[in-house]
Design a protein around this motif. Structure first.
Motif, short mmCIF file in Angstrom:
data_model
loop_
_atom_site.label_atom_id
_atom_site.label_comp_id
_atom_site.label_asym_id
_atom_site.label_seq_id
_atom_site.Cartn_x
_atom_site.Cartn_y
_atom_site.Cartn_z
N ILE A 1 1.18 -6.13 4.69
CA ILE A 1 1.78 -7.41 4.35
C ILE A 1 3.12 -7.11 3.67
O ILE A 1 3.19 -6.31 2.74
CB ILE A 1 0.88 -8.22 3.40
CG1 ILE A 1 -0.45 -8.53 4.07
CG2 ILE A 1 1.57 -9.51 2.97
CD1 ILE A 1 -1.47 -9.21 3.18
N LEU A 2 4.18 -7.74 4.19
CA LEU A 2 5.52 -7.50 3.67
C LEU A 2 5.81 -8.45 2.51
O LEU A 2 5.22 -9.52 2.42
CB LEU A 2 6.54 -7.71 4.79
CG LEU A 2 6.38 -6.81 6.02
CD1 LEU A 2 7.33 -7.26 7.12
CD2 LEU A 2 6.63 -5.36 5.66
N PRO A 3 6.74 -8.07 1.65
CA PRO A 3 7.14 -8.99 0.57
C PRO A 3 7.80 -10.24 1.14
O PRO A 3 8.42 -10.21 2.21
CB PRO A 3 8.16 -8.16 -0.23
CG PRO A 3 7.94 -6.75 0.16
CD PRO A 3 7.37 -6.76 1.53
N LYS A 4 7.66 -11.33 0.44
CA LYS A 4 8.25 -12.61 0.88
C LYS A 4 9.75 -12.46 1.02
O LYS A 4 10.42 -11.84 0.20
CB LYS A 4 7.95 -13.73 -0.13
CG LYS A 4 6.47 -13.99 -0.34
CD LYS A 4 5.93 -14.84 0.76
CE LYS A 4 4.45 -15.15 0.43
NZ LYS A 4 3.76 -15.70 1.54
N GLY A 5 10.30 -13.02 2.09
CA GLY A 5 11.73 -12.98 2.33
C GLY A 5 12.22 -11.78 3.13
O GLY A 5 13.42 -11.64 3.35
N THR A 6 11.31 -10.92 3.55
CA THR A 6 11.71 -9.74 4.30
C THR A 6 12.30 -10.11 5.66
O THR A 6 13.31 -9.55 6.08
CB THR A 6 10.51 -8.80 4.51
OG1 THR A 6 9.98 -8.45 3.24
CG2 THR A 6 10.90 -7.54 5.24
#
Length: 114
Positions: free
Chosen positions: A105-110
């Motif tokens: 899961i990537l950080p928000k806004g990636t």
């Protein structure tokens, strides 16, 4: 003199009296090998699988993910009773993806920063 040393040591090694080893030494060695094998291979694999399952259970709508194939997208919908989820790759493309194909899961806004 050096040759005599090697001949004497070779002769001495053939004349050793052989004592029978205890059968318990083999069992102890096998148990030790099994413990080392468990600690070096099975335990880390179980830990990794547990972390991946925890990651799969924590996925919700709106999460940005990356798949094993390298696709980056945003989770559009999750289904409670199913292992599949709908991933939005861009505004017009959505795919149905099995949860096991998600790497992280990537950080928000990636996605916006790429």
């Amino acid at each position: 003199m050096i040759v005599k040393y090697f001949i004497d040591s070779a002769y001495a090694s053939t004349n050793l009296h052989h004592e029978k080893d205890s059968p318990y030494s083999l069992v102890a060695m096998l148990v030790l090998f099994a413990i080392i094998f468990y600690l070096s291979i099975f335990r880390p694999q179980q830990k990794k699988a547990k972390e991946h399952k925890k990651l799969m259970d924590s996925i919700t709508s709106g999460d940005e993910i990356i798949t094993k194939g390298g696709l980056i997208g945003k989770v559009d919908r999750t289904h409670k009773n199913s292992d599949y989820l709908v991933v939005m790759l861009n505004d017009s493309n959505k795919i149905l993806l099995h949860r096991n194909f998600i790497t992280s899961i990537l950080p928000k806004g990636t996605i916006d920063s790429i």
